[in-house]
Design an enzyme around this catalytic site. Sequence first.
Site, short mmCIF file in Angstrom:
data_model
loop_
_atom_site.label_atom_id
_atom_site.label_comp_id
_atom_site.label_asym_id
_atom_site.label_seq_id
_atom_site.Cartn_x
_atom_site.Cartn_y
_atom_site.Cartn_z
N GLY A 1 0.84 -1.21 0.00
CA GLY A 1 0.00 0.00 0.00
C GLY A 1 0.86 1.25 0.00
N GLY B 1 -0.65 4.72 -1.07
CA GLY B 1 -1.83 5.25 -0.40
C GLY B 1 -1.49 6.51 0.40
CD GLN B 2 -4.44 10.13 4.56
OE1 GLN B 2 -5.07 9.18 5.02
NE2 GLN B 2 -4.54 11.36 5.03
CG ASP C 1 -0.35 0.76 -3.99
OD1 ASP C 1 -0.31 1.45 -2.94
OD2 ASP C 1 -1.41 0.51 -4.58
CB ILE C 2 -3.25 -2.92 -6.01
CG1 ILE C 2 -3.92 -3.95 -6.91
CG2 ILE C 2 -4.09 -1.67 -5.86
CD1 ILE C 2 -4.95 -4.80 -6.21
NE ARG C 3 -5.43 1.92 -7.96
CZ ARG C 3 -6.09 1.58 -6.86
NH1 ARG C 3 -5.73 2.09 -5.69
NH2 ARG C 3 -7.09 0.72 -6.87
CE1 TYR D 1 -9.81 0.51 7.84
CE2 TYR D 1 -10.73 1.90 9.58
CZ TYR D 1 -9.66 1.54 8.78
OH TYR D 1 -8.47 2.19 8.90
CE LYS E 1 -7.40 -1.34 9.48
NZ LYS E 1 -6.14 -1.69 8.81
CB ILE F 1 -3.61 10.24 9.04
CG1 ILE F 1 -3.52 9.04 10.00
CG2 ILE F 1 -2.22 10.81 8.75
CD1 ILE F 1 -2.95 9.34 11.37
C1 AKB Z 1 -10.86 6.09 8.28
O1 AKB Z 1 -11.49 7.15 8.43
O2 AKB Z 1 -11.36 5.06 7.82
C2 AKB Z 1 -9.42 6.05 8.70
C3 AKB Z 1 -9.26 5.59 10.10
C4 AKB Z 1 -9.63 6.46 11.24
O3 AKB Z 1 -8.83 4.49 10.32
N1 AKB Z 1 -8.84 7.35 8.54
#
Ligand code: AKB
Length: 316
Positions: free
Chosen positions: A10, A13-14, A36-38, A141, A145, A171
């Site tokens: 990744g 990514g950001q 990365d995938i791209r 998500y 995690k 972030i």
């Molecule tokens: C999101 O908003 O999904 C992320 C996070 C807080 O893990 N920035």
Amino acid sequence: MRNAKILVTGANGQIGTVLTRTLKERFGDSHVIASDIRPALHGDWETTILDVTDRAALDAIVRTHRIGYIFHLAALLSATAEQNPQKGWQINMDGWTNVLEVARKAGVQRVFFPSSIAVFGLHTDRKLAPQFGPLTPTTMYGVTKVSGELLGQYYWNKYGLDVRSVRYPGIIGYQSPPGGGTTDYAVDIFHKAVLGRPYTCFLGPDTRLPMMYMDDAIRATIELMMAPPEQVKVRIGYNIAAMSFTPAELADAIRKHFPDFEVQYAPDFRQQIAASWPERVDDRHARSDWGWQHRFDLEAMTADMIAHLQSDAVAL
Ligand code: AKB
């Protein structure tokens, strides 16, 4: 991390973009494999194309380059994963399982897992989420995690694989665009302010969330990965904190630089995700175990973001 090569997944990514650049500056360009995938949009490196759900491809890269350290950042973020939960599970969990298995079998020294404030849910004290407490997320998500943290801890206990993790807050950085997160508004708003345009925020004005400036997030990641093993006493994700604000407070901070800046509010499905997350996290374990300290608060971050975005605009 000087004794073996580093793999970042990744990498475009950001967070990956800034982490990869920092690692390359610090340890040498050829020492860090950016995957990365791209291809890279904002990085100036050659990307090794890798789909982390392809275990054989990951294994080949790790063995070819004799990778010693993996920063596994490839993942779908909260808003994207919520719109396609099955894909969220597949990329986040299959990818992580592959990293752990390949790392274990290839003798990788240390592995980093990016957890999130999304591990918390409605049974957590929203005013100050503790390091150890109920983890009952309502988003896919968050489910990935929590599962990812526990799996990493399992590999540490069972196999001695040195897995380390932080729970990132939202972030904020000028270096790379965010993608698919619930906290993305806190980056988007700056781009509009600097262009002199109004901003419509997808969270309500009083939605308080933990946030961190990119520079602090990168430093936390590298400091944790470089800490001596005996200092890493928590093997699930460490809470790390820097600041906590609402969209209305961020808009006020930006108005100190652009007094006419206008913000409207049109909360969408991401409001419900944000409402399930804590307002602040208690990071005393990270501070006492490996010396975590943030440097940027709301005012310092706002000033630095605006200065960088303005100078980038001049450079363009
Ligand atoms: C999101 O908003 O999904 C992320 C996070 C807080 O893990 N920035």
